[in-house]
Structures are given as C-alpha cells and as structure tokens.
Design a protein around this motif. Structure first.
Motif, PDB file in Angstrom:
ATOM      1  N   ARG A 181       0.855  -1.184   0.000  1.00  0.00           N
ATOM      2  CA  ARG A 181       0.000   0.000   0.000  1.00  0.00           C
ATOM      3  C   ARG A 181       0.894   1.238   0.000  1.00  0.00           C
ATOM      4  O   ARG A 181       1.938   1.255   0.642  1.00  0.00           O
ATOM      5  N   ILE A 182       0.495   2.289  -0.704  1.00  0.00           N
ATOM      6  CA  ILE A 182       1.273   3.527  -0.759  1.00  0.00           C
ATOM      7  C   ILE A 182       0.450   4.663  -0.162  1.00  0.00           C
ATOM      8  O   ILE A 182      -0.681   4.905  -0.587  1.00  0.00           O
ATOM      9  N   VAL A 183       1.015   5.346   0.826  1.00  0.00           N
ATOM     10  CA  VAL A 183       0.388   6.508   1.446  1.00  0.00           C
ATOM     11  C   VAL A 183       1.305   7.699   1.203  1.00  0.00           C
ATOM     12  O   VAL A 183       2.460   7.689   1.637  1.00  0.00           O
ATOM     13  N   LYS A 184       0.811   8.707   0.505  1.00  0.00           N
ATOM     14  CA  LYS A 184       1.646   9.839   0.118  1.00  0.00           C
ATOM     15  C   LYS A 184       1.357  11.057   0.984  1.00  0.00           C
ATOM     16  O   LYS A 184       0.216  11.523   1.051  1.00  0.00           O
ATOM     17  N   ILE A 185       2.408  11.556   1.624  1.00  0.00           N
ATOM     18  CA  ILE A 185       2.322  12.730   2.488  1.00  0.00           C
ATOM     19  C   ILE A 185       3.150  13.854   1.863  1.00  0.00           C
ATOM     20  O   ILE A 185       4.367  13.717   1.687  1.00  0.00           O
ATOM     21  N   GLY A 186       2.486  14.960   1.522  1.00  0.00           N
ATOM     22  CA  GLY A 186       3.191  16.132   1.036  1.00  0.00           C
ATOM     23  C   GLY A 186       3.387  17.122   2.170  1.00  0.00           C
ATOM     24  O   GLY A 186       2.472  17.350   2.967  1.00  0.00           O
ATOM     25  N   VAL A 187       4.582  17.687   2.262  1.00  0.00           N
ATOM     26  CA  VAL A 187       4.901  18.637   3.328  1.00  0.00           C
ATOM     27  C   VAL A 187       5.193  19.995   2.701  1.00  0.00           C
ATOM     28  O   VAL A 187       6.028  20.100   1.803  1.00  0.00           O
ATOM     29  N   ASN A 188       4.503  21.027   3.174  1.00  0.00           N
ATOM     30  CA  ASN A 188       4.705  22.352   2.616  1.00  0.00           C
ATOM     31  C   ASN A 188       4.347  23.411   3.656  1.00  0.00           C
ATOM     32  O   ASN A 188       3.775  23.103   4.702  1.00  0.00           O
ATOM     33  N   CYS A 189       4.724  24.650   3.374  1.00  0.00           N
ATOM     34  CA  CYS A 189       4.395  25.775   4.246  1.00  0.00           C
ATOM     35  C   CYS A 189       4.199  27.014   3.372  1.00  0.00           C
ATOM     36  O   CYS A 189       4.315  26.940   2.149  1.00  0.00           O
ATOM     37  N   GLU A 190       3.891  28.141   3.984  1.00  0.00           N
ATOM     38  CA  GLU A 190       3.687  29.368   3.223  1.00  0.00           C
ATOM     39  C   GLU A 190       4.933  29.697   2.405  1.00  0.00           C
ATOM     40  O   GLU A 190       6.057  29.449   2.838  1.00  0.00           O
ATOM     41  N   ARG A 191       4.719  30.292   1.233  1.00  0.00           N
ATOM     42  CA  ARG A 191       5.834  30.533   0.317  1.00  0.00           C
ATOM     43  C   ARG A 191       6.915  31.415   0.943  1.00  0.00           C
ATOM     44  O   ARG A 191       8.108  31.115   0.821  1.00  0.00           O
ATOM     45  N   ASP A 192       6.520  32.492   1.615  1.00  0.00           N
ATOM     46  CA  ASP A 192       7.520  33.381   2.221  1.00  0.00           C
ATOM     47  C   ASP A 192       8.356  32.647   3.248  1.00  0.00           C
ATOM     48  O   ASP A 192       9.579  32.835   3.327  1.00  0.00           O
ATOM     49  N   LEU A 193       7.706  31.799   4.045  1.00  0.00           N
ATOM     50  CA  LEU A 193       8.429  31.033   5.054  1.00  0.00           C
ATOM     51  C   LEU A 193       9.369  30.039   4.391  1.00  0.00           C
ATOM     52  O   LEU A 193      10.517  29.864   4.826  1.00  0.00           O
ATOM     53  N   LEU A 194       8.889  29.378   3.335  1.00  0.00           N
ATOM     54  CA  LEU A 194       9.739  28.419   2.624  1.00  0.00           C
ATOM     55  C   LEU A 194      10.968  29.109   2.049  1.00  0.00           C
ATOM     56  O   LEU A 194      12.089  28.612   2.171  1.00  0.00           O
ATOM     57  N   TYR A 195      10.760  30.276   1.426  1.00  0.00           N
ATOM     58  CA  TYR A 195      11.890  30.993   0.846  1.00  0.00           C
ATOM     59  C   TYR A 195      12.878  31.424   1.921  1.00  0.00           C
ATOM     60  O   TYR A 195      14.104  31.400   1.705  1.00  0.00           O
ATOM     61  N   ASN A 196      12.375  31.824   3.074  1.00  0.00           N
ATOM     62  CA  ASN A 196      13.270  32.182   4.178  1.00  0.00           C
ATOM     63  C   ASN A 196      14.071  30.975   4.648  1.00  0.00           C
ATOM     64  O   ASN A 196      15.262  31.091   4.972  1.00  0.00           O
ATOM     65  N   LYS A 197      13.419  29.820   4.676  1.00  0.00           N
ATOM     66  CA  LYS A 197      14.117  28.590   5.063  1.00  0.00           C
ATOM     67  C   LYS A 197      15.217  28.249   4.053  1.00  0.00           C
ATOM     68  O   LYS A 197      16.322  27.848   4.424  1.00  0.00           O
ATOM     69  N   ILE A 198      14.888  28.406   2.771  1.00  0.00           N
ATOM     70  CA  ILE A 198      15.873  28.128   1.720  1.00  0.00           C
ATOM     71  C   ILE A 198      17.080  29.053   1.862  1.00  0.00           C
ATOM     72  O   ILE A 198      18.237  28.607   1.832  1.00  0.00           O
ATOM     73  N   ASN A 199      16.813  30.351   2.017  1.00  0.00           N
ATOM     74  CA  ASN A 199      17.906  31.322   2.129  1.00  0.00           C
ATOM     75  C   ASN A 199      18.763  31.037   3.349  1.00  0.00           C
ATOM     76  O   ASN A 199      20.006  31.090   3.282  1.00  0.00           O
ATOM     77  N   ALA A 200      18.126  30.709   4.475  1.00  0.00           N
ATOM     78  CA  ALA A 200      18.867  30.434   5.708  1.00  0.00           C
ATOM     79  C   ALA A 200      19.698  29.166   5.566  1.00  0.00           C
ATOM     80  O   ALA A 200      20.825  29.094   6.071  1.00  0.00           O
ATOM     81  N   ARG A 201      19.153  28.177   4.867  1.00  0.00           N
ATOM     82  CA  ARG A 201      19.910  26.926   4.719  1.00  0.00           C
ATOM     83  C   ARG A 201      21.128  27.119   3.824  1.00  0.00           C
ATOM     84  O   ARG A 201      22.197  26.537   4.081  1.00  0.00           O
ATOM     85  N   VAL A 202      21.003  27.918   2.784  1.00  0.00           N
ATOM     86  CA  VAL A 202      22.160  28.195   1.933  1.00  0.00           C
ATOM     87  C   VAL A 202      23.250  28.900   2.750  1.00  0.00           C
ATOM     88  O   VAL A 202      24.439  28.561   2.646  1.00  0.00           O
ATOM     89  N   ASP A 203      22.859  29.877   3.577  1.00  0.00           N
ATOM     90  CA  ASP A 203      23.839  30.559   4.436  1.00  0.00           C
ATOM     91  C   ASP A 203      24.507  29.564   5.371  1.00  0.00           C
ATOM     92  O   ASP A 203      25.727  29.621   5.598  1.00  0.00           O
ATOM     93  N   GLU A 204      23.715  28.641   5.915  1.00  0.00           N
ATOM     94  CA  GLU A 204      24.272  27.625   6.819  1.00  0.00           C
ATOM     95  C   GLU A 204      25.245  26.709   6.082  1.00  0.00           C
ATOM     96  O   GLU A 204      26.302  26.341   6.606  1.00  0.00           O
TER      97      GLU A 204
END
Length: 298
Positions: A188-211
């Motif tokens: 059986r396959i159960v698919k879970i998508g994980v997401n958040c608001e775009r501004d928050l996601l972009y902030n996470k991306i920028n912070a991770r690149v700095d890290e």
C-alpha cells in the motif's frame, strides 16, 4: 497491517522533510529510504543537505552516501534496488523520504519503457548542443513536447538532450513514454506532502544556503572542481560556485544565485507533486495530524 505500507514523505527542498521523517521513523521503528537523487553520492554532503552523522544515528538510512559521483546511476537502477530492499524486508511500515520527483515516481509507479537511443541521433544532439547551445535545444523541446518542457530541469542539458533524442527518434513526445500504466506494487502507498507558506519556505531556503556556506560548501565545491563535468555535479549549489571559481561572478553573487535557483527548484517540485491527487498535504510541524492520517490505513 495485513499488507505492508510504504509511506512517502515529500515536498519542496528545505521545508523540513528530514527532521519530520526521522521522527516518524522512530515512531514506527522503521528505517528511512532516501529519495534524494543527490544525497546518494558520498562526496556531496554539505551541498545536498544530506542527513548529518547525528541524524543518521537517530534512524537507519538507506541510499545516503552509497555511491560515488564517478558511478553511473539512474532512476531505473534506484527503482530496482528499492524494490529489492522492500521485498526482502519483514517490516510492515516503510518510509520513503525525499524531493527527487523521478525517483519517487520510479518506486510508486515504475519506470516507463523508454527506447534505446540510436548512436546517430545521440551524436547529432551532441553536435547541436556544442554548436547551438542549451537555450536553442530548450526552445526545440518546448516546440516538440511542451508538457515535458514545463517540468524538466532546463539547466540540466543531459535531460533536455535525452528528451529531444526520444522525440526525434520516435516522432512522439517524450511525455508519451512517461504516461504508461502504473506497475502493480505489492504494498500500500500513502503519500504525504509537506509544505508551508511561500515566504516562510523561501526564508528557510535562504537560511539553509547561508548555513551551508558556514559549514564549508565552498571548500567542498573546490575539492570537486576537477570533476565538474560529472552529471552528479550538475546540481544547484555546486554549479554556481564553479562559475565563481571560473571568475564569472563574485562569491556574494554566486551565493545569491544558489538561493534563487533553489527557490526556482522548489517551485518546480511543487508543480510536479501537486498534480498527484493521492497526495495529502500537511505542514512540517503537524506530526500528530500526519500520524492520525496514516492510522486510517492500519
């Protein structure tokens, strides 16, 4: 569960899949099957945000650092290895986690039977790439197969060229070979998508690149510069730093381009995954809600 279940955890890069998946792995006492096509390569630790040593100790992981950038590897081989792993496991719940669209599709749906490209077609595409450049080939792909053009990584010349090879050899779209009937799976396959608001996601991306830069991404890229033509290194984070080393732009500009290209990749991931009607979406901090959703399949 009378039938084993594969829980797929996916979503855009940097959203928080790794931490959530480790929590779920500990909850179900099951290992994690990595579905990030670049984390498979042992040389690409920092730039792919591969699980840290601490995270690897928190839960067993498969397909993390198991290949070298010098090894040939593709989604079809990944499908075969994952299916073999699952067939030999006595565990009732399995976790597949990552953001590589084709790798997840390979396990859930199977790889389509793509024709082997003739040598004359392959050589002609190589010649065109060298003489006309990638932009011209992308324009050709948009004309011949606009559906695949919309989702393909247009900075990955190998994928663009391969799609064109199939178009010219068969007279059909590359997409037509990727829409065959799904393979039957014994779980059986159960698919879970994980997401958040775009501004928050972009902030996470920028912070991770700095890290990543603080952790030594530049040094990691420098150690791989001699092998930059390897397909595994045609990856956001490394490509931009290689261009910096070539004097194309400053380090500051290279870092900003990494952030911008990562945000662009996240949008592409979301476009791909949101077409899947079987995907149930949650925020990365909604672990309890995710557990309740999964419990419906027990």
């Amino acid at each position: 569960m009378s039938k084993s279940t594969l829980i797929v955890i996916t979503g855009p890069t940097a959203v928080g899949k790794t931490a959530l998946t480790i929590d779920l792995a500990r909850e179900y006492n099951t290992p994690v099957i990595n579905a990030d096509s670049r984390q498979i390569y042992r040389e690409l630790k920092i730039g792919t945000a591969a699980p840290t040593e601490e995270q690897l100790h928190q839960a067993q992981h498969y397909f993390v650092g198991t290949k070298s950038i010098h090894d040939y590897y593709n989604a079809s081989m990944y499908e075969q290895e994952v299916m073999s792993l699952l067939s030999e496991s006595s565990t009732q719940i399995h976790l597949l986690s990552g953001g590589s669209m084709m790798y997840i599709d390979a396990v859930c749906n199977g790889i389509d039977d793509i024709p082997t490209v003739r040598n004359d077609i392959r050589e002609e595409m190589k010649r065109r790439y060298q003489e006309e450049g990638l932009d011209a080939l992308c324009a050709d792909l948009e004309r011949l197969d606009p559906e695949h053009y919309a989702i393909v990584d247009r900075q990955n010349y190998r994928r663009v060229i391969h799609a064109l090879e199939i178009c010219y050899q068969t007279g059909k779209t590359y997409t037509s070979f990727r829409t065959q009937a799904k393979k039957e799976r014994p779980f059986r396959i159960v698919k879970i998508g994980v997401n958040c608001e775009r501004d928050l996601l972009y902030n996470k991306i920028n912070a991770r690149v700095d890290e990543m830069m603080e952790r030594g991404l530049l040094h990691e890229a420098e150690s791989l510069y001699a092998f930059r033509q390897q397909n595994a290194l045609n990856t956001v984070g490394y490509k931009e730093l290689f261009d910096y080393m070539d004097g194309r732009w400053s380090l500051e500009e290279a870092v900003e381009r990494i952030k911008g290209n990562t945000r662009r990749y996240a949008r592409k991931q979301l476009t791909w995954f949101k077409r899947d009607q079987q995907m149930k979406w949650f925020r990365p901090d909604e672990k309890d809600e995710i557990l309740k959703y999964i419990a419906q399949y027990e």
